[in-house]
Design a protein around this motif. Sequence first.
Motif, PDB file in Angstrom:
ATOM      1  N   SER A   4      -6.563   1.561  -0.021  1.00 19.50           N
ATOM      2  CA  SER A   4      -5.829   0.992  -1.145  1.00 19.50           C
ATOM      3  C   SER A   4      -4.321   0.959  -0.885  1.00 19.50           C
ATOM      4  CB  SER A   4      -6.138   1.764  -2.430  1.00 19.50           C
ATOM      5  OG  SER A   4      -5.743   3.119  -2.301  1.00 19.50           O
ATOM      6  N   TRP A   5      -3.853   1.675   0.118  1.00 23.46           N
ATOM      7  CA  TRP A   5      -2.435   1.695   0.461  1.00 23.46           C
ATOM      8  C   TRP A   5      -2.092   0.713   1.582  1.00 23.46           C
ATOM      9  CZ3 TRP A   5       1.530   4.065  -1.957  1.00 23.46           C
ATOM     10  CH2 TRP A   5       1.204   4.993  -2.947  1.00 23.46           C
ATOM     11  N   ASP A   6      -3.084   0.116   2.203  1.00 24.20           N
ATOM     12  CA  ASP A   6      -2.828  -0.778   3.341  1.00 24.20           C
ATOM     13  C   ASP A   6      -1.803  -1.858   3.029  1.00 24.20           C
ATOM     14  OD1 ASP A   6      -4.416   0.485   5.171  1.00 24.20           O
ATOM     15  OD2 ASP A   6      -6.135  -0.845   4.913  1.00 24.20           O
ATOM     16  N   SER A   7      -1.991  -2.559   1.923  1.00 30.09           N
ATOM     17  CA  SER A   7      -1.076  -3.667   1.606  1.00 30.09           C
ATOM     18  C   SER A   7       0.334  -3.151   1.326  1.00 30.09           C
ATOM     19  CB  SER A   7      -1.600  -4.502   0.438  1.00 30.09           C
ATOM     20  OG  SER A   7      -1.753  -3.701  -0.706  1.00 30.09           O
ATOM     21  N   PHE A   8       0.430  -1.960   0.734  1.00 29.88           N
ATOM     22  CA  PHE A   8       1.750  -1.379   0.491  1.00 29.88           C
ATOM     23  C   PHE A   8       2.475  -1.127   1.806  1.00 29.88           C
ATOM     24  CE2 PHE A   8       4.584   2.257   0.207  1.00 29.88           C
ATOM     25  CZ  PHE A   8       5.438   1.854  -0.813  1.00 29.88           C
ATOM     26  N   PHE A   9       1.792  -0.495   2.765  1.00 28.45           N
ATOM     27  CA  PHE A   9       2.442  -0.183   4.033  1.00 28.45           C
ATOM     28  C   PHE A   9       2.763  -1.445   4.835  1.00 28.45           C
ATOM     29  CE2 PHE A   9       0.325   4.050   3.370  1.00 28.45           C
ATOM     30  CZ  PHE A   9       1.505   4.702   3.052  1.00 28.45           C
ATOM     31  N   VAL A  10       1.927  -2.453   4.733  1.00 28.69           N
ATOM     32  CA  VAL A  10       2.223  -3.733   5.388  1.00 28.69           C
ATOM     33  C   VAL A  10       3.479  -4.350   4.777  1.00 28.69           C
ATOM     34  CG1 VAL A  10       1.398  -6.104   5.706  1.00 28.69           C
ATOM     35  CG2 VAL A  10      -0.142  -4.187   6.150  1.00 28.69           C
ATOM     36  N   ALA A  11       3.564  -4.326   3.445  1.00 30.12           N
ATOM     37  CA  ALA A  11       4.744  -4.888   2.773  1.00 30.12           C
ATOM     38  C   ALA A  11       5.999  -4.089   3.094  1.00 30.12           C
ATOM     39  CB  ALA A  11       4.505  -4.927   1.261  1.00 30.12           C
ATOM     40  N   GLU A  12       5.903  -2.764   3.086  1.00 30.25           N
ATOM     41  CA  GLU A  12       7.060  -1.918   3.418  1.00 30.25           C
ATOM     42  C   GLU A  12       7.525  -2.151   4.853  1.00 30.25           C
ATOM     43  OE1 GLU A  12       9.137   0.394   1.967  1.00 30.25           O
ATOM     44  OE2 GLU A  12       8.283  -0.062   0.019  1.00 30.25           O
ATOM     45  N   THR A  13       6.572  -2.283   5.751  1.00 29.94           N
ATOM     46  CA  THR A  13       6.904  -2.521   7.151  1.00 29.94           C
ATOM     47  C   THR A  13       7.607  -3.867   7.313  1.00 29.94           C
ATOM     48  OG1 THR A  13       5.026  -1.180   7.839  1.00 29.94           O
ATOM     49  CG2 THR A  13       5.942  -2.655   9.484  1.00 29.94           C
ATOM     50  N   ALA A  14       7.102  -4.883   6.652  1.00 29.08           N
ATOM     51  CA  ALA A  14       7.731  -6.208   6.724  1.00 29.08           C
ATOM     52  C   ALA A  14       9.130  -6.182   6.114  1.00 29.08           C
ATOM     53  CB  ALA A  14       6.861  -7.243   6.010  1.00 29.08           C
ATOM     54  N   ALA A  15       9.274  -5.499   4.989  1.00 29.38           N
ATOM     55  CA  ALA A  15      10.592  -5.408   4.345  1.00 29.38           C
ATOM     56  C   ALA A  15      11.575  -4.642   5.234  1.00 29.38           C
ATOM     57  CB  ALA A  15      10.464  -4.734   2.983  1.00 29.38           C
ATOM     58  N   ALA A  16      11.117  -3.547   5.833  1.00 24.18           N
ATOM     59  CA  ALA A  16      11.986  -2.762   6.710  1.00 24.18           C
ATOM     60  C   ALA A  16      12.410  -3.579   7.928  1.00 24.18           C
ATOM     61  CB  ALA A  16      11.284  -1.477   7.153  1.00 24.18           C
ATOM     62  N   LEU A  55      10.128   1.438   9.482  1.00 27.38           N
ATOM     63  CA  LEU A  55       9.317   0.461  10.203  1.00 27.38           C
ATOM     64  C   LEU A  55       8.244   1.162  11.041  1.00 27.38           C
ATOM     65  CD1 LEU A  55       8.760  -2.436  11.256  1.00 27.38           C
ATOM     66  CD2 LEU A  55      10.569  -2.054  12.926  1.00 27.38           C
ATOM     67  N   ILE A  56       8.642   2.142  11.814  1.00 30.51           N
ATOM     68  CA  ILE A  56       7.697   2.867  12.669  1.00 30.51           C
ATOM     69  C   ILE A  56       6.675   3.619  11.825  1.00 30.51           C
ATOM     70  CG2 ILE A  56       7.486   4.805  14.291  1.00 30.51           C
ATOM     71  CD1 ILE A  56      10.189   3.811  15.479  1.00 30.51           C
ATOM     72  N   LEU A  57       7.128   4.284  10.765  1.00 28.90           N
ATOM     73  CA  LEU A  57       6.212   5.025   9.914  1.00 28.90           C
ATOM     74  C   LEU A  57       5.192   4.091   9.259  1.00 28.90           C
ATOM     75  CD1 LEU A  57       5.330   7.679   8.698  1.00 28.90           C
ATOM     76  CD2 LEU A  57       7.038   7.351   6.902  1.00 28.90           C
ATOM     77  N   GLY A  58       5.656   2.952   8.784  1.00 23.59           N
ATOM     78  CA  GLY A  58       4.739   1.987   8.190  1.00 23.59           C
ATOM     79  C   GLY A  58       3.685   1.518   9.178  1.00 23.59           C
ATOM     80  N   LEU A  59       4.101   1.288  10.417  1.00 23.81           N
ATOM     81  CA  LEU A  59       3.148   0.873  11.446  1.00 23.81           C
ATOM     82  C   LEU A  59       2.141   1.981  11.744  1.00 23.81           C
ATOM     83  CD1 LEU A  59       5.588  -0.973  13.883  1.00 23.81           C
ATOM     84  CD2 LEU A  59       3.836  -2.023  12.430  1.00 23.81           C
ATOM     85  N   LEU A  60       2.621   3.206  11.848  1.00 27.49           N
ATOM     86  CA  LEU A  60       1.720   4.328  12.120  1.00 27.49           C
ATOM     87  C   LEU A  60       0.719   4.527  10.987  1.00 27.49           C
ATOM     88  CD1 LEU A  60       4.243   6.937  13.591  1.00 27.49           C
ATOM     89  CD2 LEU A  60       2.422   5.743  14.832  1.00 27.49           C
ATOM     90  N   LEU A  61       1.195   4.441   9.761  1.00 32.25           N
ATOM     91  CA  LEU A  61       0.309   4.662   8.620  1.00 32.25           C
ATOM     92  C   LEU A  61      -0.699   3.529   8.438  1.00 32.25           C
ATOM     93  CD1 LEU A  61       2.850   6.135   6.043  1.00 32.25           C
ATOM     94  CD2 LEU A  61       1.120   7.373   7.366  1.00 32.25           C
ATOM     95  N   ALA A  62      -0.380   2.367   8.966  1.00 28.08           N
ATOM     96  CA  ALA A  62      -1.294   1.228   8.846  1.00 28.08           C
ATOM     97  C   ALA A  62      -2.370   1.219   9.933  1.00 28.08           C
ATOM     98  CB  ALA A  62      -0.498  -0.082   8.884  1.00 28.08           C
ATOM     99  N   LEU A  71      -2.163  11.571   9.727  1.00 30.62           N
ATOM    100  CA  LEU A  71      -1.145  10.797   9.024  1.00 30.62           C
ATOM    101  C   LEU A  71      -0.003  11.708   8.567  1.00 30.62           C
ATOM    102  CD1 LEU A  71      -3.441   8.474   6.887  1.00 30.62           C
ATOM    103  CD2 LEU A  71      -2.161   7.852   8.938  1.00 30.62           C
ATOM    104  N   GLY A  72      -0.366  12.909   8.134  1.00 28.05           N
ATOM    105  CA  GLY A  72       0.652  13.874   7.724  1.00 28.05           C
ATOM    106  C   GLY A  72       1.536  14.296   8.879  1.00 28.05           C
ATOM    107  N   VAL A  73       0.923  14.549  10.023  1.00 25.28           N
ATOM    108  CA  VAL A  73       1.699  14.939  11.212  1.00 25.28           C
ATOM    109  C   VAL A  73       2.627  13.804  11.643  1.00 25.28           C
ATOM    110  CG1 VAL A  73       1.515  15.484  13.679  1.00 25.28           C
ATOM    111  CG2 VAL A  73       0.038  16.647  12.027  1.00 25.28           C
ATOM    112  N   GLU A  74       2.119  12.578  11.641  1.00 25.47           N
ATOM    113  CA  GLU A  74       2.950  11.426  12.016  1.00 25.47           C
ATOM    114  C   GLU A  74       4.135  11.280  11.060  1.00 25.47           C
ATOM    115  OE1 GLU A  74      -0.711   8.725  13.827  1.00 25.47           O
ATOM    116  OE2 GLU A  74       0.094   8.262  11.840  1.00 25.47           O
ATOM    117  N   THR A  75       3.867  11.449   9.782  1.00 23.20           N
ATOM    118  CA  THR A  75       4.924  11.326   8.778  1.00 23.20           C
ATOM    119  C   THR A  75       5.979  12.410   8.970  1.00 23.20           C
ATOM    120  OG1 THR A  75       3.370  10.355   7.211  1.00 23.20           O
ATOM    121  CG2 THR A  75       5.385  11.294   6.300  1.00 23.20           C
ATOM    122  N   LEU A  76       5.528  13.626   9.173  1.00 23.10           N
ATOM    123  CA  LEU A  76       6.470  14.722   9.411  1.00 23.10           C
ATOM    124  C   LEU A  76       7.277  14.495  10.680  1.00 23.10           C
ATOM    125  CD1 LEU A  76       4.295  17.786   8.381  1.00 23.10           C
ATOM    126  CD2 LEU A  76       6.442  17.056   7.329  1.00 23.10           C
ATOM    127  N   ALA A  77       6.614  14.055  11.738  1.00 24.14           N
ATOM    128  CA  ALA A  77       7.305  13.835  13.008  1.00 24.14           C
ATOM    129  C   ALA A  77       8.394  12.780  12.865  1.00 24.14           C
ATOM    130  CB  ALA A  77       6.308  13.430  14.089  1.00 24.14           C
TER     131      ALA A  77
END
Length: 161
Positions: A4-16, A55-62, A71-77
């Motif tokens: 359910s978060w996929d479209s959000f992260f795609v939009a955030e990545t595009a905006a970034a 941008l990188i975080l959005g790509l990783l989360l997607a 996902l938590g480790v990637e976000t923290l890193a």
Amino acid sequence: MLESWDSFFVAETAAAAALLGLLFVAISINLKQVLEAGGLTDRALSALLLLLAILILGLLLAMPDQPLSVLGVETLAVSIVTGIIGTPLGLRGLRLADKQYWVNFLLNVVGFIGVLVVIAIGGLQMFGGGEAGFYWIGVGMCLALIKAVSEGWIFLIEINR
């Protein structure tokens, strides 16, 4: 819940990505003023760094099929590395800034760190298995975009006043 978060992260990545390009152009257009003003080169780099991190975080989360803890480790890193690189830039910019802009530069550093802390809280929650971390990350990413737009305003308009 991630689906359910996929479209959000795609939009955030595009905006970034779009804001990263626009900020790069804004800095390039006013490069002479950026280079001449004390501390603005460091501020410009930290603004670009924050957008790159989003941008990188959005790509990783997607990326598909990752466990919540990964996902938590990637976000923290991403949050920690961005903070380690960007905070010294912000502090150096603060030291080099003209005294009349000191408060402005201080608020920039606080905002930079604040955005990363919000995102890192989300990463910690996700690492512990809490899906509520997505909301913290989402809010942090939105705050990063707001901060980026304000930086863009500074490098495009305010620098010419």
